[in-house]
Design a protein around this motif. Structure first.
Motif, short mmCIF file in Angstrom:
data_model
loop_
_atom_site.label_atom_id
_atom_site.label_comp_id
_atom_site.label_asym_id
_atom_site.label_seq_id
_atom_site.Cartn_x
_atom_site.Cartn_y
_atom_site.Cartn_z
N THR A 78 -28.80 81.39 -10.17
CA THR A 78 -27.80 82.11 -10.55
C THR A 78 -26.87 82.52 -9.56
N GLY A 79 -27.22 81.97 -8.28
CA GLY A 79 -26.16 82.47 -7.35
C GLY A 79 -26.33 81.84 -5.84
N ASP A 80 -25.78 82.17 -4.78
CA ASP A 80 -25.82 81.59 -3.55
C ASP A 80 -27.16 82.05 -2.90
N PRO A 81 -27.74 81.29 -1.91
CA PRO A 81 -29.04 81.52 -1.19
C PRO A 81 -28.80 82.84 -0.48
N VAL A 82 -29.87 83.46 -0.93
CA VAL A 82 -30.12 84.91 -0.33
C VAL A 82 -31.21 84.83 0.88
N ILE A 83 -32.08 83.89 0.82
CA ILE A 83 -33.17 83.57 1.88
C ILE A 83 -32.96 82.16 2.09
N GLU A 84 -32.88 81.56 3.14
CA GLU A 84 -32.92 80.24 3.58
C GLU A 84 -34.05 79.99 4.67
N VAL A 85 -34.84 78.97 4.22
CA VAL A 85 -36.24 78.66 5.01
C VAL A 85 -35.64 77.00 5.52
N GLU A 86 -35.78 77.11 6.75
CA GLU A 86 -35.52 75.60 7.29
C GLU A 86 -36.30 75.22 8.53
N ASN A 87 -37.02 74.11 8.06
CA ASN A 87 -38.12 73.45 8.94
C ASN A 87 -38.83 74.70 9.68
N LEU A 88 -39.72 75.54 8.90
CA LEU A 88 -40.30 76.40 9.39
C LEU A 88 -41.76 75.77 9.61
N ARG A 89 -42.12 76.34 10.79
CA ARG A 89 -43.65 75.93 11.48
C ARG A 89 -44.34 77.16 12.09
N LYS A 90 -45.44 77.32 11.78
CA LYS A 90 -46.40 78.17 12.47
C LYS A 90 -47.71 77.76 12.55
N THR A 91 -48.11 77.82 13.89
CA THR A 91 -49.69 77.16 14.04
C THR A 91 -50.53 78.38 14.61
N PHE A 92 -51.72 78.47 14.39
CA PHE A 92 -52.77 79.52 15.03
C PHE A 92 -53.85 78.70 15.62
N GLY A 93 -53.62 78.62 17.06
CA GLY A 93 -54.49 77.95 17.60
C GLY A 93 -54.32 76.30 17.26
N GLY A 94 -55.11 75.38 17.12
CA GLY A 94 -54.96 74.26 16.69
C GLY A 94 -54.48 74.05 15.41
N ILE A 95 -54.75 74.85 14.29
CA ILE A 95 -54.28 74.75 13.07
C ILE A 95 -53.05 75.01 12.93
N VAL A 96 -52.49 74.08 12.08
CA VAL A 96 -50.88 74.32 11.57
C VAL A 96 -51.04 74.58 10.22
N ALA A 97 -50.64 75.89 10.04
CA ALA A 97 -50.46 76.67 8.77
C ALA A 97 -49.22 76.31 7.93
N VAL A 98 -48.22 76.05 8.79
CA VAL A 98 -46.98 75.81 7.81
C VAL A 98 -46.19 74.69 8.96
N ASP A 99 -45.78 73.88 8.11
CA ASP A 99 -45.40 72.42 8.81
C ASP A 99 -44.01 71.96 8.39
N GLY A 100 -42.96 72.56 8.87
CA GLY A 100 -41.68 72.12 8.53
C GLY A 100 -41.25 72.34 6.99
N ALA A 101 -41.76 73.48 6.28
CA ALA A 101 -41.23 73.84 5.23
C ALA A 101 -39.77 74.47 5.06
N THR A 102 -39.12 73.77 4.09
CA THR A 102 -37.61 73.96 3.95
C THR A 102 -37.48 74.33 2.25
N PHE A 103 -36.67 75.46 2.04
CA PHE A 103 -36.51 75.88 0.77
C PHE A 103 -35.40 76.89 0.73
N ASP A 104 -34.79 77.29 -0.40
CA ASP A 104 -33.94 78.31 -0.67
C ASP A 104 -34.30 79.14 -1.62
N ILE A 105 -34.14 80.67 -1.45
CA ILE A 105 -34.05 81.34 -2.62
C ILE A 105 -32.88 82.11 -3.00
N GLU A 106 -32.50 81.71 -4.33
CA GLU A 106 -31.11 82.25 -4.67
C GLU A 106 -31.22 83.64 -5.27
N ALA A 107 -29.91 84.40 -5.11
CA ALA A 107 -29.63 85.58 -5.43
C ALA A 107 -29.83 85.80 -6.91
#
Length: 322
Positions: A2-31
């Motif tokens: 219904t609208g423009d993106p209010v949240i933009e997630v781009e190439n998101l990455r998060k590791t904990f030690g040797g564990i890759v929990a988030v690996d390049g997540a990309t998406f938008d959440i629209e208003a």
């Protein structure tokens, strides 16, 4: 959508030690939308949710809220540094003045001791800020700054103040109330009373909106799980947010209250609020969401409307492991 993106997630990455929990997540959440975030256990959705809400700092990529980097929003601003640096200096300066006037003045004099204290206080604060900003994972860990900008979240395990009533829990939520300032409480009582009456009126209206007005004077710790979920949603709404992130909103909630909660979320969406929901109850997420983002192994697997997600072979394979 219904609208423009209010949240933009781009190439998101998060590791904990040797564990890759988030690996390049990309998406938008629209208003003005309800977006579901789902995935099998270990898919990375909870970590992604915590990154979007500012509770984790990403190792790579970026999350933008209304076009602004979350980390920049949470970073201490120059005005804050000046205020707290000055406050630290004044406090230690005053202490130094007392010492200078007392038997421990050591011949330096009150004025000199005050100046030394002020410089030491301001310098100590600024040095602490610089050290903090260099500490990985801590420098910008201030999700309350996001709440001030209209991005708020709930928790799977509710965090009500159990000994306070439902009404008091709601009244406590708005930030920056005049009564929080001790000087106002003593010197500007009329302003404090007027603002408190306004907040109380809003809280009463919120209880009616959520249909829990009969619990107005009940201690929050005595409420059922579902009633606590409704109360937490009410506390979030008292902050007048733009985007609401819901973490397992119907977990442990009986069917009757689940229906009520879903109805309230849809009503609020129609009023312009934006929702992102992490939920394991597929019936709820399919009914509520306009768009569903499916994660698997830290990546976005697929995105689309419920009817497409329900029959998507990649989603079925991720959940069933076949």
């Amino acid at each position: 959508m219904t609208g423009d993106p209010v949240i933009e997630v781009e190439n998101l990455r998060k590791t904990f030690g040797g564990i890759v929990a988030v690996d390049g997540a990309t998406f938008d959440i629209e208003a003005g939308s309800i977006t579901g975030l789902i995935g099998p256990n270990g898919a990375g959705k909870t970590t992604t949710f915590n990154l979007i809400s500012g509770f984790y700092e990403p190792d790579g990529g970026v999350v933008r809220y209304s076009g602004r980097d979350l980390q920049a929003i949470m970073r201490p601003h120059r005005e804050e540094t000046l205020i707290w640096g000055g406050a630290s200096g004044i406090t230690l300066g005053a202490f130094g003045g007392i010492v200078g006037l007392g038997p421990l003045g050591l011949g330096v004099g009150a004025l000199g001791t005050t100046a030394v204290g002020a410089i030491a206080g301001a310098g100590g604060y600024l040095a602490n800020q610089r050290a903090t900003q260099r500490r990985p994972g801590h420098a910008n860990s201030r999700p309350h700054m996001l709440a001030r900008e209209g991005l708020v979240r709930t928790f799977q395990i509710t965090r009500e103040l159990g000994e306070m009533t439902a009404l008091e829990n709601l009244m406590l939520a708005p930030q920056g109330q005049a009564g929080e300032n001790l000087a106002n409480a003593w010197l500007r009582r009329d302003r404090v009373a007027t603002e408190e009456a306004t907040v109380r009126e809003r809280a009463e209206e919120m209880l009616e909106l959520l249909e829990i007005e009969h619990l107005r004077d009940e201690a929050a710790g005595n409420l059922s799980g579902g009633q606590r979920k409704l109360l937490e949603l009410g506390r979030v709404l008292m902050l007048e947010p733009r985007v609401i992130l819901l973490d397992e909103p119907v977990a442990g909630v009986n069917p009757a209250l689940t229906e009520k909660l879903m109805d309230r979320i849809e009503t609020l969406r129609d009023q312009g609020y934006t929702f992102c929901i992490v939920e394991h109850d597929m019936a709820v997420i399919m009914e509520l969401s306009e768009t569903i983002i499916v994660m698997n192994e830290g990546k976005k697997l697929v995105e689309g409307p419920p009817d497409e997600i329900r029959t998507n072979e990649a989603v079925i394979e991720a959940y069933l492991g076949v």
